[in-house]
Structure formats: structure tokens, C-alpha cells
Design a protein around this motif. Structure first.
Motif, PDB file in Angstrom:
ATOM      1  N   ARG A 240       0.730  -1.085   0.059  1.00 15.88           N
ATOM      2  CA  ARG A 240       0.039  -0.027   0.039  1.00 15.88           C
ATOM      3  C   ARG A 240       0.834   1.251  -0.030  1.00 15.88           C
ATOM      4  O   ARG A 240       0.507   2.503   0.617  1.00 15.88           O
ATOM      5  CB  ARG A 240      -0.934   0.074   1.164  1.00 15.88           C
ATOM      6  CG  ARG A 240      -1.762  -1.157   1.361  1.00 15.88           C
ATOM      7  CD  ARG A 240      -2.602  -1.045   2.508  1.00 15.88           C
ATOM      8  NE  ARG A 240      -3.479   0.007   2.803  1.00 15.88           N
ATOM      9  CZ  ARG A 240      -3.355   0.891   3.592  1.00 15.88           C
ATOM     10  NH1 ARG A 240      -2.298   0.702   4.728  1.00 15.88           N
ATOM     11  NH2 ARG A 240      -4.030   1.894   3.871  1.00 15.88           N
ATOM     12  N   GLY A 241       2.033   1.014  -0.398  1.00 15.25           N
ATOM     13  CA  GLY A 241       2.949   2.497  -0.361  1.00 15.25           C
ATOM     14  C   GLY A 241       3.051   3.402  -1.212  1.00 15.25           C
ATOM     15  O   GLY A 241       2.525   3.109  -2.411  1.00 15.25           O
ATOM     16  N   ILE A 242       3.659   4.415  -1.012  1.00 13.29           N
ATOM     17  CA  ILE A 242       3.919   5.561  -2.042  1.00 13.29           C
ATOM     18  C   ILE A 242       4.822   5.081  -3.374  1.00 13.29           C
ATOM     19  O   ILE A 242       4.412   5.272  -4.292  1.00 13.29           O
ATOM     20  CB  ILE A 242       4.684   6.620  -1.224  1.00 13.29           C
ATOM     21  CG1 ILE A 242       3.713   7.311  -0.285  1.00 13.29           C
ATOM     22  CG2 ILE A 242       5.229   7.632  -2.108  1.00 13.29           C
ATOM     23  CD1 ILE A 242       4.560   8.318   0.768  1.00 13.29           C
TER      24      ILE A 242
ATOM     25  N   THR B 111      -0.389   4.870   4.623  1.00 12.63           N
ATOM     26  CA  THR B 111       0.197   3.587   4.065  1.00 12.63           C
ATOM     27  C   THR B 111       0.601   2.800   5.379  1.00 12.63           C
ATOM     28  O   THR B 111      -0.056   3.005   6.310  1.00 12.63           O
ATOM     29  CB  THR B 111       1.584   4.144   3.366  1.00 12.63           C
ATOM     30  OG1 THR B 111       2.306   4.390   4.614  1.00 12.63           O
ATOM     31  CG2 THR B 111       1.545   5.181   2.410  1.00 12.63           C
ATOM     32  N   ASP B 112       1.428   1.687   5.315  1.00 15.34           N
ATOM     33  CA  ASP B 112       1.403   0.869   6.419  1.00 15.34           C
ATOM     34  C   ASP B 112       2.909   1.169   6.869  1.00 15.34           C
ATOM     35  O   ASP B 112       3.174   0.392   8.007  1.00 15.34           O
ATOM     36  CB  ASP B 112       1.750  -0.488   5.662  1.00 15.34           C
ATOM     37  CG  ASP B 112       0.494  -1.326   5.176  1.00 15.34           C
ATOM     38  OD1 ASP B 112      -0.576  -0.762   5.725  1.00 15.34           O
ATOM     39  OD2 ASP B 112       0.569  -2.039   4.443  1.00 15.34           O
ATOM     40  N   ILE B 113       3.508   2.446   6.752  1.00 17.69           N
ATOM     41  CA  ILE B 113       4.819   2.826   7.503  1.00 17.69           C
ATOM     42  C   ILE B 113       4.466   2.765   8.721  1.00 17.69           C
ATOM     43  O   ILE B 113       5.413   2.706   9.657  1.00 17.69           O
ATOM     44  CB  ILE B 113       5.536   3.922   6.701  1.00 17.69           C
ATOM     45  CG1 ILE B 113       6.931   3.803   7.329  1.00 17.69           C
ATOM     46  CG2 ILE B 113       4.661   5.310   7.168  1.00 17.69           C
ATOM     47  CD1 ILE B 113       7.695   5.088   6.505  1.00 17.69           C
ATOM     48  N   MET B 114       3.439   3.138   9.603  1.00 21.66           N
ATOM     49  CA  MET B 114       3.168   3.397  10.852  1.00 21.66           C
ATOM     50  C   MET B 114       2.660   2.004  11.453  1.00 21.66           C
ATOM     51  O   MET B 114       2.391   2.030  12.509  1.00 21.66           O
ATOM     52  CB  MET B 114       2.161   4.484  11.149  1.00 21.66           C
ATOM     53  CG  MET B 114       2.835   5.692  10.547  1.00 21.66           C
ATOM     54  SD  MET B 114       1.638   7.127  11.145  1.00 21.66           S
ATOM     55  CE  MET B 114       1.159   7.779   9.367  1.00 21.66           C
ATOM     56  N   GLY B 115       2.595   1.191  10.606  1.00 19.58           N
ATOM     57  CA  GLY B 115       2.154  -0.339  11.195  1.00 19.58           C
ATOM     58  C   GLY B 115       0.917  -0.291  12.069  1.00 19.58           C
ATOM     59  O   GLY B 115       0.701  -0.997  13.016  1.00 19.58           O
TER      60      GLY B 115
END
Ligand code: NAD
Length: 254
Positions: free
Chosen positions: A18-20, A195-199
Motif C-alpha cells: 500500500r506504499g507510496i 500507508t503501512d509505514i506506521m504499522g
């Protein structure tokens, strides 16, 4: 130098679901760019490359690379150069975050964040610039963060913010130093992007709170960032260099 009919962009960190980076790979593919994906996970990188090739009919390559490893980077960039059309763009998107407060952050975590976010960006850009110089054309985009400009973000603390601030300085220096080789260098500084970066660590209440302060009134999407990156990389971006585009919905106006 003339912009080639078929340019190639190299994107780091473009494999996450789901990232940039992945959204940018698709955006560029749709606009006719050949795309190289360099991410930690070889299988996921190959999958994204395959998906972009299939959906947009462009040449792609997906490689498993830890960008903090100089040799892996040099080997991967050499392959991109050999196997895809003329390399014109590099997007330094791979990054890791650090939520640890400054008083608690350990040396290991601190170094890892800088190894990936800063040194990885240095290795990738250095290798790309060698190639750009042959044809006197190149575009560099660093994916920084609003966190770099405002002293920490919604989530990232000192190590993250510091590393992302380094990327702003690097892009500006590259803009000055590399202009004579036909190379531009810019940054995007996204605010909160879903996105998922922050989990999944951002609670619904916190999201609500953040939205209250946001002039645009919604959380950013990966496509918001992909569009800005595409603009800086593309034909129309040639007179922007040393610029930071704040893709933040007005969360930080300065
Ligand atoms: P993400 O976690 O979905 O993507 C980051 C990608 O980088 C992952 O695919 C990961 O595998 C890859 N990566 C990590 N370490 C790597 C390494 N050593 N070598 C190669 N690849 C590596 O996160 P995202 O939200 O899509 O973030 C993309 C970029 O945008 C990051 O640099 C991030 O700091 C920045 N950013 C994100 C936000 C946000 O709100 N999501 C805000 C500002 C900036």
C-alpha cells in the motif's frame, strides 16, 4: 539534452503493498516510463515489476536490494542500466521510521535509520548520477517528510526527522552541484499519507484529531504523492531544481 521517448525511472522501496513507491511505479508506468523497483524483498519487487509491465506495457525490472549495502546498490544499478532504456529518473523513496523519543533511542536504531534513509539514498544517487552524466540528463527526487520541516511528525521522532532533513539538504546541494550536468534534484515532503509505514499504529481518534487541523480536510493518499513525484521527474519538471514540494494538505504551511 533531449528527453528520450522511453525514459526509465528507478524507484527504491516500491514493493510494499500500500506504499507510496508502488503507487508511483504505477503512475510512471501509466505515463510511459520504464520502471525499475529496488526493494528489500526480491520476490515482492519482481511482483510489482511484473504488475506494472502487464498493466501499462512498459519495460520493468524488480530487484531485491538492501540500499544500505553499497555493493548491492552498485550491482543493481548496473543491471538497470544494462537492461532497461535510458535511465532518467531516480526516486529515493525507501525509508524506515523511528517512533522512539530522543531520550530513549539507542545507537543501533539511530544508525539503522541513517543507514537506510541517508546512506542508502547517497549510494543509489551516486550510482545513478554516473549514468545521468553520460547523456547530460537526470532527475532526482528525494522522498523526505513534513516531519523534517516541523521537527518530528505524527509518528517519526528525532532519528527519522533528522534523516529526512538530511535528504532536503542533499537535494538542494545536488541541485547546485549537478545542474551543469543537466541534472535536477528536488524533494517531496509528504504529510500523513495512508500507508503501512506506521504499522497501523495511528488510532482512529488520533486521525480524527489530525483531520481537524487540516485545511484540505482529508488524509493524503499515495496517489497525491505519486502525482507530485511524476511532475518533478517528467518533461515539465525541467525548470524546478532545489525545490521541496509539500504534499501535506496544508498541515504545515511555512
Ligand atoms: P512503506 O513502509 O510502505 O514503504 C517503504 C518501503 O521501503 C518498503 O517497501 C520497504 O521494504 C522499503 N525498504 C525499507 N528499508 C529498505 C532498504 N534498506 N532497502 C530497500 N528497501 C527498503 O512506507 P511508505 O509510507 O510508502 O513510505 C515511503 C517513503 O515515504 C518513506 O521514505 C517514508 O519515510 C516517506 N513518507 C511517508 C509518509 C507517510 O505518512 N506514509 C509521510 C512522509 C514521508
Amino acid at each position: 539534452a533531449d528527453f528520450p521517448q522511453q525514459p526509465t525511472a528507478l524507484l527504491t522501496g516500491a514493493a510494499s503493498e500500500r506504499g507510496i513507491g508502488r503507487a508511483t511505479a504505477h503512475r510512471l508506468g501509466r505515463e510511459g516510463w520504464a520502471v525499475a523497483v529496488l526493494d528489500l524483498d526480491a520476490e515482492a519487487s519482481a511482483e510489482v515489476a511484473h504488475e506494472v509491465a502487464e498493466q501499462h506495457g512498459v519495460a520493468t525490472l524488480g530487484l531485491g536490494v538492501d540500499i544500505s549495502d553499497e555493493q548491492q546498490v552498485d550491482r543493481a544499478v548496473a543491471r538497470v542500466d544494462a537492461e532497461l532504456p535510458q535511465l532518467v529518473g531516480v526516486v529515493n523513496n525507501a525509508g524506515i521510521s523511528s517512533p522512539t523519543p530522543f531520550t530513549e533511542v539507542g545507537t543501533e536504531e539511530w544508525k539503522r535509520v541513517f543507514d537506510v534513509n541517508v546512506h542508502g539514498t547517497f549510494f543509489v544517487t551516486r550510482a545513478a548520477v554516473r549514468i545521468f552524466r553520460r547523456r547530460s540528463l537526470g532527475r532526482i527526487v528525494n522522498v523526505s517528510s513534513a516531519s523534517a520541516e516541523r521537527g518530528g511528525g505524527v509518528y517519526g521522532r528525532a532519528a527519522y526527522s533528522g534523516s529526512k532533513a538530511a535528504l532536503l539538504g542533499l537535494a538542494k546541494t545536488w541541485a547546485r552541484e549537478l545542474g551543469e550536468y543537466g541534472i535536477t534534484a528536488n524533494s517531496v515532503a509528504p504529510g500523513s499519507i495512508d500507508t503501512d509505514i506506521m504499522g497501523g499504529r495511528l488510532s482512529d481518534e488520533r486521525k480524527e484529531f489530525l483531520l481537524q487541523e487540516l485545511p484540505v480536510g482529508r488524509v493524503g493518499t499515495v496517489d497525491d504523492v505519486a502525482g507530485a513525484i511524476h511532475y518533478l521527474l517528467g518533461r515539465d519538471g525541467g525548470y524546478l531544481t532545489g525545490v521541496t514540494l509539500d504534499v501535506n494538505g496544508g498541515s504545515h504551511i511555512h
